[in-house]
Design a protein around this motif. Structure first.
Motif, PDB file in Angstrom:
ATOM      1  N   GLY A 115      11.324   1.896   1.980  1.00  0.00           N
ATOM      2  CA  GLY A 115      11.794   1.866   0.598  1.00  0.00           C
ATOM      3  C   GLY A 115      11.079   2.895  -0.262  1.00  0.00           C
ATOM      4  N   GLN A 116       9.772   3.042  -0.081  1.00  0.00           N
ATOM      5  CA  GLN A 116       9.024   4.045  -0.837  1.00  0.00           C
ATOM      6  C   GLN A 116       9.428   5.459  -0.437  1.00  0.00           C
ATOM      7  OE1 GLN A 116       4.747   3.534  -0.949  1.00  0.00           O
ATOM      8  NE2 GLN A 116       4.941   1.319  -1.128  1.00  0.00           N
ATOM      9  N   LEU A 117       9.663   5.672   0.847  1.00  0.00           N
ATOM     10  CA  LEU A 117      10.062   7.005   1.305  1.00  0.00           C
ATOM     11  C   LEU A 117      11.429   7.401   0.740  1.00  0.00           C
ATOM     12  CD1 LEU A 117       8.934   6.687   5.028  1.00  0.00           C
ATOM     13  CD2 LEU A 117       7.767   7.892   3.187  1.00  0.00           C
ATOM     14  N   ILE A 118      12.373   6.469   0.766  1.00  0.00           N
ATOM     15  CA  ILE A 118      13.707   6.757   0.238  1.00  0.00           C
ATOM     16  C   ILE A 118      13.643   6.904  -1.277  1.00  0.00           C
ATOM     17  CG2 ILE A 118      16.084   5.909   0.095  1.00  0.00           C
ATOM     18  CD1 ILE A 118      15.167   6.739   2.924  1.00  0.00           C
ATOM     19  N   LEU A 119      12.788   6.130  -1.948  1.00  0.00           N
ATOM     20  CA  LEU A 119      12.623   6.264  -3.392  1.00  0.00           C
ATOM     21  C   LEU A 119      12.085   7.645  -3.761  1.00  0.00           C
ATOM     22  CD1 LEU A 119      12.756   4.877  -6.165  1.00  0.00           C
ATOM     23  CD2 LEU A 119      10.418   4.080  -5.771  1.00  0.00           C
ATOM     24  N   ILE A 120      11.162   8.161  -2.987  1.00  0.00           N
ATOM     25  CA  ILE A 120      10.640   9.505  -3.223  1.00  0.00           C
ATOM     26  C   ILE A 120      11.746  10.546  -3.045  1.00  0.00           C
ATOM     27  CG2 ILE A 120       9.084  11.276  -2.280  1.00  0.00           C
ATOM     28  CD1 ILE A 120       7.053   8.992  -1.837  1.00  0.00           C
ATOM     29  N   ALA A 121      12.566  10.394  -2.009  1.00  0.00           N
ATOM     30  CA  ALA A 121      13.685  11.324  -1.801  1.00  0.00           C
ATOM     31  C   ALA A 121      14.670  11.247  -2.964  1.00  0.00           C
ATOM     32  CB  ALA A 121      14.397  11.017  -0.482  1.00  0.00           C
ATOM     33  N   TYR A 122      14.953  10.041  -3.465  1.00  0.00           N
ATOM     34  CA  TYR A 122      15.875   9.882  -4.590  1.00  0.00           C
ATOM     35  C   TYR A 122      15.302  10.514  -5.863  1.00  0.00           C
ATOM     36  CZ  TYR A 122      18.740   7.707  -8.173  1.00  0.00           C
ATOM     37  OH  TYR A 122      19.562   7.496  -9.248  1.00  0.00           O
ATOM     38  N   ILE A 123      14.030  10.275  -6.138  1.00  0.00           N
ATOM     39  CA  ILE A 123      13.401  10.867  -7.328  1.00  0.00           C
ATOM     40  C   ILE A 123      13.374  12.387  -7.208  1.00  0.00           C
ATOM     41  CG2 ILE A 123      11.205  11.066  -8.566  1.00  0.00           C
ATOM     42  CD1 ILE A 123      10.776   8.064  -7.984  1.00  0.00           C
ATOM     43  N   TYR A 124      13.099  12.903  -6.024  1.00  0.00           N
ATOM     44  CA  TYR A 124      13.130  14.354  -5.806  1.00  0.00           C
ATOM     45  C   TYR A 124      14.514  14.926  -6.122  1.00  0.00           C
ATOM     46  CZ  TYR A 124      13.523  18.737  -3.260  1.00  0.00           C
ATOM     47  OH  TYR A 124      13.789  20.038  -2.920  1.00  0.00           O
ATOM     48  N   ARG A 125      15.558  14.246  -5.649  1.00  0.00           N
ATOM     49  CA  ARG A 125      16.927  14.714  -5.915  1.00  0.00           C
ATOM     50  C   ARG A 125      17.248  14.674  -7.406  1.00  0.00           C
ATOM     51  NH1 ARG A 125      20.840  15.233  -2.259  1.00  0.00           N
ATOM     52  NH2 ARG A 125      22.375  14.190  -3.567  1.00  0.00           N
TER      53      ARG A 125
ATOM     54  N   ASN B 261      -3.334 -16.198  10.168  1.00  0.00           N
ATOM     55  CA  ASN B 261      -4.423 -15.420  10.768  1.00  0.00           C
ATOM     56  C   ASN B 261      -3.954 -14.247  11.618  1.00  0.00           C
ATOM     57  OD1 ASN B 261      -6.339 -17.114   9.579  1.00  0.00           O
ATOM     58  ND2 ASN B 261      -6.170 -18.578  11.274  1.00  0.00           N
ATOM     59  N   ALA B 262      -2.703 -13.846  11.456  1.00  0.00           N
ATOM     60  CA  ALA B 262      -2.190 -12.658  12.150  1.00  0.00           C
ATOM     61  C   ALA B 262      -1.845 -11.609  11.097  1.00  0.00           C
ATOM     62  CB  ALA B 262      -0.963 -13.007  12.971  1.00  0.00           C
ATOM     63  N   SER B 263      -2.135 -10.348  11.398  1.00  0.00           N
ATOM     64  CA  SER B 263      -1.856  -9.253  10.471  1.00  0.00           C
ATOM     65  C   SER B 263      -0.878  -8.276  11.103  1.00  0.00           C
ATOM     66  CB  SER B 263      -3.136  -8.499  10.116  1.00  0.00           C
ATOM     67  OG  SER B 263      -4.020  -9.332   9.418  1.00  0.00           O
ATOM     68  N   ALA B 264      -0.069  -7.680  10.257  1.00  0.00           N
ATOM     69  CA  ALA B 264       0.875  -6.661  10.715  1.00  0.00           C
ATOM     70  C   ALA B 264       0.989  -5.588   9.638  1.00  0.00           C
ATOM     71  CB  ALA B 264       2.245  -7.271  10.981  1.00  0.00           C
ATOM     72  N   ILE B 265       1.105  -4.370  10.080  1.00  0.00           N
ATOM     73  CA  ILE B 265       1.340  -3.246   9.171  1.00  0.00           C
ATOM     74  C   ILE B 265       2.749  -2.742   9.443  1.00  0.00           C
ATOM     75  CG2 ILE B 265       0.699  -0.892   8.598  1.00  0.00           C
ATOM     76  CD1 ILE B 265      -2.174  -1.570   9.220  1.00  0.00           C
ATOM     77  N   GLN B 266       3.543  -2.641   8.379  1.00  0.00           N
ATOM     78  CA  GLN B 266       4.915  -2.151   8.509  1.00  0.00           C
ATOM     79  C   GLN B 266       5.109  -0.954   7.591  1.00  0.00           C
ATOM     80  OE1 GLN B 266       7.587  -5.348   7.657  1.00  0.00           O
ATOM     81  NE2 GLN B 266       7.282  -6.302   9.629  1.00  0.00           N
ATOM     82  N   ILE B 267       5.803   0.050   8.092  1.00  0.00           N
ATOM     83  CA  ILE B 267       6.128   1.217   7.277  1.00  0.00           C
ATOM     84  C   ILE B 267       7.111   0.796   6.198  1.00  0.00           C
ATOM     85  CG2 ILE B 267       7.211   3.494   7.280  1.00  0.00           C
ATOM     86  CD1 ILE B 267       6.222   3.844  10.126  1.00  0.00           C
ATOM     87  N   ASP B 268       6.854   1.227   4.963  1.00  0.00           N
ATOM     88  CA  ASP B 268       7.725   0.902   3.842  1.00  0.00           C
ATOM     89  C   ASP B 268       8.718   2.052   3.640  1.00  0.00           C
ATOM     90  OD1 ASP B 268       8.942  -0.040   1.598  1.00  0.00           O
ATOM     91  OD2 ASP B 268       7.205   0.175   0.290  1.00  0.00           O
TER      92      ASP B 268
ATOM     93  N   LEU C 157       0.857  -1.181   0.000  1.00  0.00           N
ATOM     94  CA  LEU C 157       0.000   0.000   0.000  1.00  0.00           C
ATOM     95  C   LEU C 157       0.894   1.233   0.000  1.00  0.00           C
ATOM     96  CD1 LEU C 157      -2.517  -1.240   2.712  1.00  0.00           C
ATOM     97  CD2 LEU C 157      -2.876  -1.211   0.245  1.00  0.00           C
ATOM     98  N   PRO C 158       0.334   2.418  -0.207  1.00  0.00           N
ATOM     99  CA  PRO C 158       1.178   3.613  -0.137  1.00  0.00           C
ATOM    100  C   PRO C 158       1.842   3.749   1.236  1.00  0.00           C
ATOM    101  CG  PRO C 158      -0.914   4.147  -1.153  1.00  0.00           C
ATOM    102  CD  PRO C 158      -1.015   2.745  -0.636  1.00  0.00           C
ATOM    103  N   PHE C 159       3.147   3.654   1.242  1.00  0.00           N
ATOM    104  CA  PHE C 159       4.006   3.846   2.406  1.00  0.00           C
ATOM    105  C   PHE C 159       3.925   2.745   3.468  1.00  0.00           C
ATOM    106  CE2 PHE C 159       2.852   8.141   0.876  1.00  0.00           C
ATOM    107  CZ  PHE C 159       4.049   8.417   0.243  1.00  0.00           C
ATOM    108  N   VAL C 160       3.148   1.704   3.259  1.00  0.00           N
ATOM    109  CA  VAL C 160       3.079   0.606   4.222  1.00  0.00           C
ATOM    110  C   VAL C 160       2.960  -0.737   3.515  1.00  0.00           C
ATOM    111  CG1 VAL C 160       2.048   1.949   6.096  1.00  0.00           C
ATOM    112  CG2 VAL C 160       0.573   0.770   4.495  1.00  0.00           C
ATOM    113  N   PHE C 161       3.342  -1.793   4.234  1.00  0.00           N
ATOM    114  CA  PHE C 161       3.093  -3.168   3.837  1.00  0.00           C
ATOM    115  C   PHE C 161       2.067  -3.738   4.797  1.00  0.00           C
ATOM    116  CE2 PHE C 161       7.449  -3.102   2.012  1.00  0.00           C
ATOM    117  CZ  PHE C 161       7.145  -3.606   0.750  1.00  0.00           C
ATOM    118  N   LEU C 162       1.102  -4.455   4.269  1.00  0.00           N
ATOM    119  CA  LEU C 162       0.159  -5.203   5.087  1.00  0.00           C
ATOM    120  C   LEU C 162       0.528  -6.667   4.915  1.00  0.00           C
ATOM    121  CD1 LEU C 162      -2.371  -5.411   6.860  1.00  0.00           C
ATOM    122  CD2 LEU C 162      -3.713  -5.459   4.751  1.00  0.00           C
ATOM    123  N   ILE C 163       0.955  -7.311   6.001  1.00  0.00           N
ATOM    124  CA  ILE C 163       1.427  -8.690   5.954  1.00  0.00           C
ATOM    125  C   ILE C 163       0.483  -9.551   6.791  1.00  0.00           C
ATOM    126  CG2 ILE C 163       3.338 -10.244   6.482  1.00  0.00           C
ATOM    127  CD1 ILE C 163       5.208  -7.843   6.145  1.00  0.00           C
ATOM    128  N   LYS C 164      -0.040 -10.619   6.173  1.00  0.00           N
ATOM    129  CA  LYS C 164      -0.922 -11.557   6.857  1.00  0.00           C
ATOM    130  C   LYS C 164      -0.277 -12.929   6.807  1.00  0.00           C
ATOM    131  CE  LYS C 164      -5.176  -9.147   5.763  1.00  0.00           C
ATOM    132  NZ  LYS C 164      -6.482  -9.226   5.105  1.00  0.00           N
TER     133      LYS C 164
END
Length: 177
Positions: free
Chosen positions: A137-147, A128-135, A118-125
């Motif tokens: 990689g997307q944040l650093i990719l945005i910084a690289y594209i900006y540069r 029967n357990a779910s976890a949301i993790q901040i991505d 998802l945008p800026f997060v991973f949803l991992i199941k």
């Protein structure tokens, strides 16, 4: 008027340099995967299946090292005109992005969880357990594209004019005014 080395390299060439630097940085940090700290046993048994945790934890560890290199070099060198300083920032960004997604791919290969990007997060199941993790990689990719966009839009001197010095037409001391 002399221009900085950062300005003398075209954007396409600079991107190739940063890809080469990322490959070199991955090769330099890859041996550190063997010294990654594991809190649990290296081989984990669950439901009669043995999982080797060394590979995913090792890749995660070297991705973290490359993230630290990116953060520290960004704090120290952001806005610098030096070619090498900017290559350290961008190469560590590309190395982290690659290792981040390689890590999630290895996790998917080992455990076969359901991973939704998802945008800026991973949803991992998994089981029967779910976890949301901040991505990150997307944040650093945005910084690289900006540069890269910022670098691409920077005005460049016309070819041949950087070697010509402008004539100083200001009044000279002792001269006729």
């Amino acid at each position: 008027m002399t221009s900085a080395p950062w300005d003398n390299v075209s954007t396409k060439t600079y991107i190739l340099y940063s890809i080469g630097g990322a490959i070199a940085l991955i090769l330099l940090t890859f041996p550190l995967a063997g010294v990654a700290p594991l809190d649990e046993p290296k081989v984990y048994a669950s439901d009669g299946v043995y999982y080797n945790l060394g590979v995913p934890v090792g890749i995660s560890f070297i991705a973290f090292i490359n993230l630290l290199i990116f953060i520290i070099s960004s704090i120290l060198f952001w806005g610098s005109r030096g070619l090498l300083k900017n290559l350290i920032i961008d190469s560590s960004a590309l190395a982290f992005i690659f290792l981040n997604y390689l890590n999630y791919y290895v996790i998917w290969l080992v455990w076969h969880p359901q991973i939704t990007i998802l945008p800026f997060v991973f949803l991992i199941k998994y089981n029967n357990a779910s976890a949301i993790q901040i991505d990150f990689g997307q944040l650093i990719l945005i910084a690289y594209i900006y540069r890269m966009i910022k670098r691409w839009r920077r005005p460049r001197p016309l070819s041949g004019l950087e070697s010509v010095k402008p004539v100083d037409e200001s009044p000279q001391p002792g001269g006729v005014q």
